[in-house]
Design an enzyme around this catalytic site. Structure first.
Site, short mmCIF file in Angstrom:
data_model
loop_
_atom_site.label_atom_id
_atom_site.label_comp_id
_atom_site.label_asym_id
_atom_site.label_seq_id
_atom_site.Cartn_x
_atom_site.Cartn_y
_atom_site.Cartn_z
N GLY A 161 -3.37 12.73 4.76
CA GLY A 161 -3.00 11.79 3.71
C GLY A 161 -4.30 11.05 3.26
N PHE A 176 1.66 15.54 -8.94
CA PHE A 176 0.26 15.64 -8.40
C PHE A 176 0.26 15.87 -6.85
CE2 PHE A 176 -2.97 13.14 -6.40
CZ PHE A 176 -4.56 13.53 -7.01
N GLU A 232 -1.94 6.61 -3.26
CA GLU A 232 -3.14 6.79 -3.93
C GLU A 232 -4.46 5.76 -3.04
OE1 GLU A 232 -3.43 6.34 -8.28
OE2 GLU A 232 -1.10 6.86 -8.35
C1 LIG Z 1 6.22 6.30 -2.73
C2 LIG Z 1 5.21 7.39 -2.63
C3 LIG Z 1 4.88 8.18 -3.44
C4 LIG Z 1 3.82 9.05 -3.46
N1 LIG Z 1 3.37 10.05 -4.22
C5 LIG Z 1 2.47 10.83 -3.88
C6 LIG Z 1 2.08 12.08 -4.97
O1 LIG Z 1 3.00 12.08 -5.90
N2 LIG Z 1 1.32 12.97 -4.43
C7 LIG Z 1 0.56 12.99 -3.16
O2 LIG Z 1 -0.38 13.70 -3.22
N3 LIG Z 1 0.68 11.84 -2.35
C8 LIG Z 1 1.75 11.00 -2.74
N4 LIG Z 1 2.19 10.06 -1.77
C9 LIG Z 1 1.21 10.13 -0.61
C10 LIG Z 1 0.38 8.93 -0.31
O3 LIG Z 1 -0.88 9.18 -1.24
C11 LIG Z 1 -0.10 9.03 1.15
O4 LIG Z 1 0.87 8.43 1.98
C12 LIG Z 1 -1.38 7.85 1.44
O5 LIG Z 1 -2.39 8.90 1.02
C13 LIG Z 1 -1.49 7.78 2.74
O6 LIG Z 1 -1.63 8.65 3.78
P1 LIG Z 1 -0.65 8.86 4.79
O7 LIG Z 1 0.98 8.39 4.36
O8 LIG Z 1 -0.63 10.38 5.77
O9 LIG Z 1 -1.12 7.93 5.77
P2 LIG Z 1 -2.20 7.76 6.93
O10 LIG Z 1 -3.52 8.76 6.52
O11 LIG Z 1 -1.68 8.45 8.40
O12 LIG Z 1 -2.61 6.45 7.12
C14 LIG Z 1 -1.77 5.47 7.64
C15 LIG Z 1 -2.65 4.13 7.81
O13 LIG Z 1 -3.85 4.38 8.70
C16 LIG Z 1 -4.76 3.50 7.89
N5 LIG Z 1 -5.98 4.31 7.84
C17 LIG Z 1 -5.91 5.47 7.32
N6 LIG Z 1 -7.19 5.84 7.27
C18 LIG Z 1 -7.93 4.99 7.80
C19 LIG Z 1 -9.44 4.82 7.97
N7 LIG Z 1 -10.20 5.85 7.49
N8 LIG Z 1 -9.75 3.68 8.59
C20 LIG Z 1 -9.02 2.83 8.89
N9 LIG Z 1 -7.55 2.66 8.79
C21 LIG Z 1 -7.16 3.63 8.21
C22 LIG Z 1 -4.40 2.66 7.06
O14 LIG Z 1 -3.60 1.44 7.14
C23 LIG Z 1 -2.97 3.72 6.45
O15 LIG Z 1 -1.96 3.00 5.68
C24 LIG Z 1 3.17 9.16 -1.86
C25 LIG Z 1 3.49 8.12 -1.14
C26 LIG Z 1 4.43 7.45 -1.33
C27 LIG Z 1 4.93 6.31 -0.17
#
Ligand SMILES: Cc1cc2nc3c(=O)[nH]c(=O)nc-3n(C[C@H](O)[C@H](O)[C@H](O)COP(=O)(O)OP(=O)(O)OC[C@H]3O[C@@H](n4cnc5c(N)ncnc54)[C@H](O)[C@@H]3O)c2cc1C
Length: 377
Positions: A131, A123, A362
């Site tokens: 993210g 996915f 997710e």
């Molecule tokens: C082990 C693992 C497996 C994964 N597998 C998949 C996969 O199969 N497919 C896929 O598409 N993705 C996958 N991901 C990605 C995952 O979905 C994203 O890491 C997640 O959505 C967070 O995005 P980011 O890492 O860019 O963090 P960011 O978007 O940069 O967010 C960082 C932090 O900022 C804060 N934050 C974010 N938005 C807000 C807001 N609006 N208001 C207040 N605080 C906020 C939260 O504390 C968040 O944890 C995976 C991630 C991991 C770690």
């Protein structure tokens, strides 16, 4: 032995209790597997889960519906035995969720492969610059004669290096932001798709950053209608977020069971640790969090299975509470194990590493809080 009394709750039917009993027997015979080579382990797990018939639950044919209670019960049970087995199972469902919900007849043919364990699914939503903020998706999908050309980058993609088939989201440009995204079904041997980087984490799983450089897909690869991609992604997450909570619940139950055994066996000042009231207080808190998490997870699953179109609030509550509670339960399990709890290879040490990412993927915990708050304001 983990507590099974929750199976008597009115959320479940006799077929759910039979499912758990049969899966317990399968897990006892097949899990845990070695995690020394996670790619090989995941390939083996998908094949074994397929042969066992468990992956049938990860997809829905044209006349079928995903049974969210079954998905949750399977994830909880697998996660209690082996987090990698849960990962292998979950990705077949999440990867093909858009096809189960919105796929054409031709696209559904892939479900026969993924539900049999003959094809591995992925996915691909997240990007380096998108993210939590899915509306910032920058990967482009441009119409070409007879299809679409995709360019861009996806990151943190589970099964990224080993998947056979992937649902990918890209900007097709019908509108700015979230309303300009579309979903596509992409075979992973397509020309122009490559693994740009293998990503290592504290709990190793197959994860990768993918590059798309002039990937051409036929018109029939589009899932649903152009511009529906965001709605499709959110419908899939509505179903799979409670299942992340269920996986966390399984890990928390494993931690509690290990802790019960430990505090009964470990003697301090001439008596078992379990007889000390402060320890009993911690055990009570762990059991309380587990039951509260289970109620929220199976409430969300039950509501969906009753036919609710969306369960956004229930799914967010289940994922948020169950993953945060599991982190606290596992942390206390490590504490009550003393130094053994941080001993590399100890089951609670592994759980401590495995649980962490569930609070991020997710939809991170704070994003779930925003989703719940949106329903209140
Ligand atoms: C082990 C693992 C497996 C994964 N597998 C998949 C996969 O199969 N497919 C896929 O598409 N993705 C996958 N991901 C990605 C995952 O979905 C994203 O890491 C997640 O959505 C967070 O995005 P980011 O890492 O860019 O963090 P960011 O978007 O940069 O967010 C960082 C932090 O900022 C804060 N934050 C974010 N938005 C807000 C807001 N609006 N208001 C207040 N605080 C906020 C939260 O504390 C968040 O944890 C995976 C991630 C991991 C770690």
């Amino acid at each position: 032995m983990s507590d099974k009394s929750f199976l008597d709750w009115p959320f479940f039917e006799p077929r759910h209790r039979a499912l758990v009993a049969a899966l317990e027997a399968w897990c006892a015979a097949n899990l845990p597997v070695s995690h020394a080579d996670v790619d090989a382990a995941c390939k083996g797990l998908v094949a074994a889960l397929g042969a066992g018939g468990w992956l049938l639950h990860t997809g829905a044919g044209a006349q079928e519906r995903l049974d969210v209670r079954s998905l949750c019960l399977i994830r909880e049970t697998l996660a209690r035995h082996d987090a990698l087995a849960d990962f292998a199972f979950a990705m077949q469902g999440l990867g093909m969720g858009a096809v189960s919900l919105f796929g054409s007849e031709v696209q559904r043919a892939w479900l026969d492969q993924t539900r049999a364990g003959r094809a591995i699914a992925a996915f691909a939503l997240t990007e380096p610059g998108a993210g939590s903020d899915v509306a910032a998706t920058a990967t482009t999908a441009v119409r070409v004669p007879d299809g679409w050309r995709l360019d861009g980058e996806k990151t943190w993609i589970s099964n990224g290096g080993i998947a056979d088939i992937c649902v990918i989201f890209a900007r097709s440009g019908e509108a700015p932001g979230a309303k300009g995204l579309s979903a596509f079904l992409m075979p992973c041997d397509v020309a122009g798709l490559q693994m740009a980087e293998r990503l290592e984490t504290i709990a190793p799983h197959p994860l990768a950053r993918l590059r798309l450089d002039g990937v051409v897909l036929p018109a029939a690869a589009l899932i649903g209608a152009p511009g529906q991609g965001f709605a499709i992604a959110m419908s899939v997450l509505d179903i799979f977020r409670p299942t992340v909570g269920a996986a966390a619940l399984g890990m928390a139950r494993a931690a509690l069971a290990a802790t019960q055994a430990r505090v009964r066996a470990r003697r301090i000042q001439g008596q078992p640790l379990a007889t000390m009231q402060l320890v009993q207080g911690h055990l009570a808190d762990m059991a309380l969090k587990i039951d509260a998490a289970a109620l929220l997870v199976y409430r969300a699953a039950w509501v969906k299975d009753q036919g609710a179109a969306r369960i956004t609030r229930e799914a967010a509550m289940a994922k948020l509470y169950a993953t945060e509670a599991a982190q606290e339960v596992i942390d206390m399990a490590v504490q009550l194990h003393g130094a053994e709890g941080v001993h590399k290879g100890h089951p609670v040490e592994a759980l401590y590493r495995e649980i962490r990412a569930l609070r991020i993927y997710e939809g991170a915990s704070d994003v779930q809080r925003l989703v719940i708050a949106r329903a209140l304001t």
